[in-house]
Design an enzyme around this catalytic site. Sequence first.
Site, PDB file in Angstrom:
ATOM      1  N   GLN A 113      24.361  35.840 -19.145  1.00 28.66           N
ATOM      2  CA  GLN A 113      24.705  37.184 -20.639  1.00 28.66           C
ATOM      3  C   GLN A 113      24.098  37.676 -21.461  1.00 28.66           C
ATOM      4  OE1 GLN A 113      29.210  36.693 -18.994  1.00 28.66           O
ATOM      5  NE2 GLN A 113      28.565  34.586 -19.257  1.00 28.66           N
ATOM      6  N   VAL A 115      22.256  39.299 -24.912  1.00 31.41           N
ATOM      7  CA  VAL A 115      21.537  40.549 -25.072  1.00 31.41           C
ATOM      8  C   VAL A 115      20.626  40.129 -25.740  1.00 31.41           C
ATOM      9  CG1 VAL A 115      22.961  42.041 -23.813  1.00 31.41           C
ATOM     10  CG2 VAL A 115      23.141  41.429 -26.065  1.00 31.41           C
ATOM     11  N   ASP A 116      20.298  38.844 -26.202  1.00 36.23           N
ATOM     12  CA  ASP A 116      19.894  38.072 -28.007  1.00 36.23           C
ATOM     13  C   ASP A 116      17.903  38.311 -27.429  1.00 36.23           C
ATOM     14  OD1 ASP A 116      21.433  35.489 -28.272  1.00 36.23           O
ATOM     15  OD2 ASP A 116      19.078  35.733 -26.515  1.00 36.23           O
ATOM     16  N   HIS A 151      23.731  41.338 -18.760  1.00 31.82           N
ATOM     17  CA  HIS A 151      24.228  42.703 -19.681  1.00 31.82           C
ATOM     18  C   HIS A 151      23.134  43.658 -20.535  1.00 31.82           C
ATOM     19  CE1 HIS A 151      27.256  40.132 -19.185  1.00 31.82           C
ATOM     20  NE2 HIS A 151      27.811  40.894 -18.178  1.00 31.82           N
ATOM     21  N   CYS A 159      17.390  56.596 -22.326  1.00 33.40           N
ATOM     22  CA  CYS A 159      17.842  57.523 -22.809  1.00 33.40           C
ATOM     23  C   CYS A 159      18.781  57.835 -21.721  1.00 33.40           C
ATOM     24  CB  CYS A 159      16.319  58.408 -22.706  1.00 33.40           C
ATOM     25  SG  CYS A 159      16.595  60.144 -22.760  1.00 33.40           S
TER      26      CYS A 159
HETATM   27  N1  APR Z   1      26.570  24.864 -27.302  1.00 36.33           N
HETATM   28  C1  APR Z   1      27.677  25.363 -26.113  1.00 36.33           C
HETATM   29  N2  APR Z   1      28.697  26.516 -26.448  1.00 36.33           N
HETATM   30  C2  APR Z   1      29.215  26.400 -27.332  1.00 36.33           C
HETATM   31  C3  APR Z   1      28.293  26.788 -28.292  1.00 36.33           C
HETATM   32  C4  APR Z   1      26.875  25.383 -27.814  1.00 36.33           C
HETATM   33  N3  APR Z   1      27.240  25.624 -29.576  1.00 36.33           N
HETATM   34  N4  APR Z   1      29.426  27.103 -29.821  1.00 36.33           N
HETATM   35  C5  APR Z   1      30.551  28.015 -29.241  1.00 36.33           C
HETATM   36  N5  APR Z   1      30.043  27.459 -27.388  1.00 36.33           N
HETATM   37  C6  APR Z   1      31.319  28.262 -26.548  1.00 36.33           C
HETATM   38  C7  APR Z   1      32.149  28.345 -26.785  1.00 36.33           C
HETATM   39  O1  APR Z   1      32.967  27.644 -26.547  1.00 36.33           O
HETATM   40  C8  APR Z   1      32.994  30.106 -25.689  1.00 36.33           C
HETATM   41  O2  APR Z   1      33.593  28.818 -24.365  1.00 36.33           O
HETATM   42  O3  APR Z   1      30.350  29.296 -25.996  1.00 36.33           O
HETATM   43  C9  APR Z   1      31.015  30.058 -25.333  1.00 36.33           C
HETATM   44  C10 APR Z   1      31.055  31.788 -25.868  1.00 36.33           C
HETATM   45  O4  APR Z   1      32.102  32.446 -25.376  1.00 36.33           O
HETATM   46  P1  APR Z   1      32.271  34.057 -25.556  1.00 36.33           P
HETATM   47  O5  APR Z   1      32.249  34.114 -26.859  1.00 36.33           O
HETATM   48  O6  APR Z   1      33.559  34.612 -24.702  1.00 36.33           O
HETATM   49  O7  APR Z   1      30.612  34.248 -24.461  1.00 36.33           O
HETATM   50  P2  APR Z   1      30.578  34.348 -24.016  1.00 36.33           P
HETATM   51  O8  APR Z   1      31.587  34.028 -22.951  1.00 36.33           O
HETATM   52  O9  APR Z   1      28.783  35.195 -23.167  1.00 36.33           O
HETATM   53  O10 APR Z   1      30.886  36.264 -23.720  1.00 36.33           O
HETATM   54  C11 APR Z   1      30.180  36.882 -22.142  1.00 36.33           C
HETATM   55  O11 APR Z   1      31.819  38.541 -22.369  1.00 36.33           O
HETATM   56  O12 APR Z   1      31.788  40.567 -24.471  1.00 36.33           O
HETATM   57  C12 APR Z   1      31.032  39.946 -23.267  1.00 36.33           C
HETATM   58  O13 APR Z   1      29.197  41.228 -22.934  1.00 36.33           O
HETATM   59  C13 APR Z   1      29.374  40.184 -23.448  1.00 36.33           C
HETATM   60  O14 APR Z   1      28.261  38.668 -22.991  1.00 36.33           O
HETATM   61  C14 APR Z   1      29.615  38.638 -23.315  1.00 36.33           C
HETATM   62  C15 APR Z   1      30.463  38.205 -22.317  1.00 36.33           C
END
Ligand code: APR
Length: 283
Positions: A113, A115-116, A151, A159
């Site tokens: 998911q 985009v980095d 994503h 564009c």
């Molecule tokens: N190792 C593993 N998991 C981790 C770590 C780590 N070091 N640090 C944090 N986490 C976990 C957190 O506990 C959390 O459950 O990673 C998860 C990050 O969750 P989000 O910040 O919600 O990110 P994500 O699940 O990728 O969001 C999905 O939401 O905002 C949109 O497009 C955006 O792709 C993103 C999507």
Amino acid sequence: MRTVGSVTTVPFDDATVRSARRLFDGAERVLVLTGAGVSAESGVPTFRGAGGLWREYRAEELATPEAFARDPRLVWEWYGWRREVVRRCEPNAAHLALAAFAAGRAGVEIVTQNVDGLHARAAHATAAEAAGRRGGRTPGGARRALPIELHGSLFRARCTGCGRTFEHDEPVDARSRERLPACARCGALLRPAVVWFGESLDPALLGAAFDAAARADVCLVVGTSAVVQPAASIATAAHASGARIVEVNPEPTPLTPIATVSLRAAAASAVPAIVGQHENPSP
Ligand code: APR
């Protein structure tokens, strides 16, 4: 080790590593689904956790088509800042272990998911390292390590006029609307080639991800809060098709109840332990 219902939620210890590794050893096809947490130890902020991007910014002000139409300068300023943050980051041990795992054996699909671009950078680093060992020839397996980027990517632009999408990594001058990046072909404004809230994902990418879910014997879920659809449904689709779920996350998520093993651990330590040195001669 604590079993809650059918889920063994465990701290990260040798017994857990062995049980998780046995699942991968016996699997013909493995789907890996990652979220922002896999990049947290590289220094890339997550979205919802402590210090997360959505704690500091309002998603609807920055990551929607309406926000871009209203103020493209502000949106490009934020994405330019996110690019600068990620440029200073390196793939961590989890990205590298997953790239080696996918390149070293058949049947592994990485879906992210994020985009980095860090999974892709890990794949290229793995390919370069393997090519070095083989006298410059890049083994086919390295291509398998490239992720499906559901994503999109911070380092691609699209564009708004002709729809062309391409690699775009130059610094963005967001001081004025006139300086924002424009299409060399038609002159229209460029936008980040990422999926914004309210937008649909690329159906071809989504189809490939759900196809991989339907075939998977094991689905490894790393660092996602599993609250954003349709990505979160990829793991539940794999489970519904009979895949065993292995989760790596310091926090429980909505996927934890269906996980065979849910490791309360950080990705950069747990992922290399459970997928490392699995390489078998790729066909
Ligand atoms: N190792 C593993 N998991 C981790 C770590 C780590 N070091 N640090 C944090 N986490 C976990 C957190 O506990 C959390 O459950 O990673 C998860 C990050 O969750 P989000 O910040 O919600 O990110 P994500 O699940 O990728 O969001 C999905 O939401 O905002 C949109 O497009 C955006 O792709 C993103 C999507």
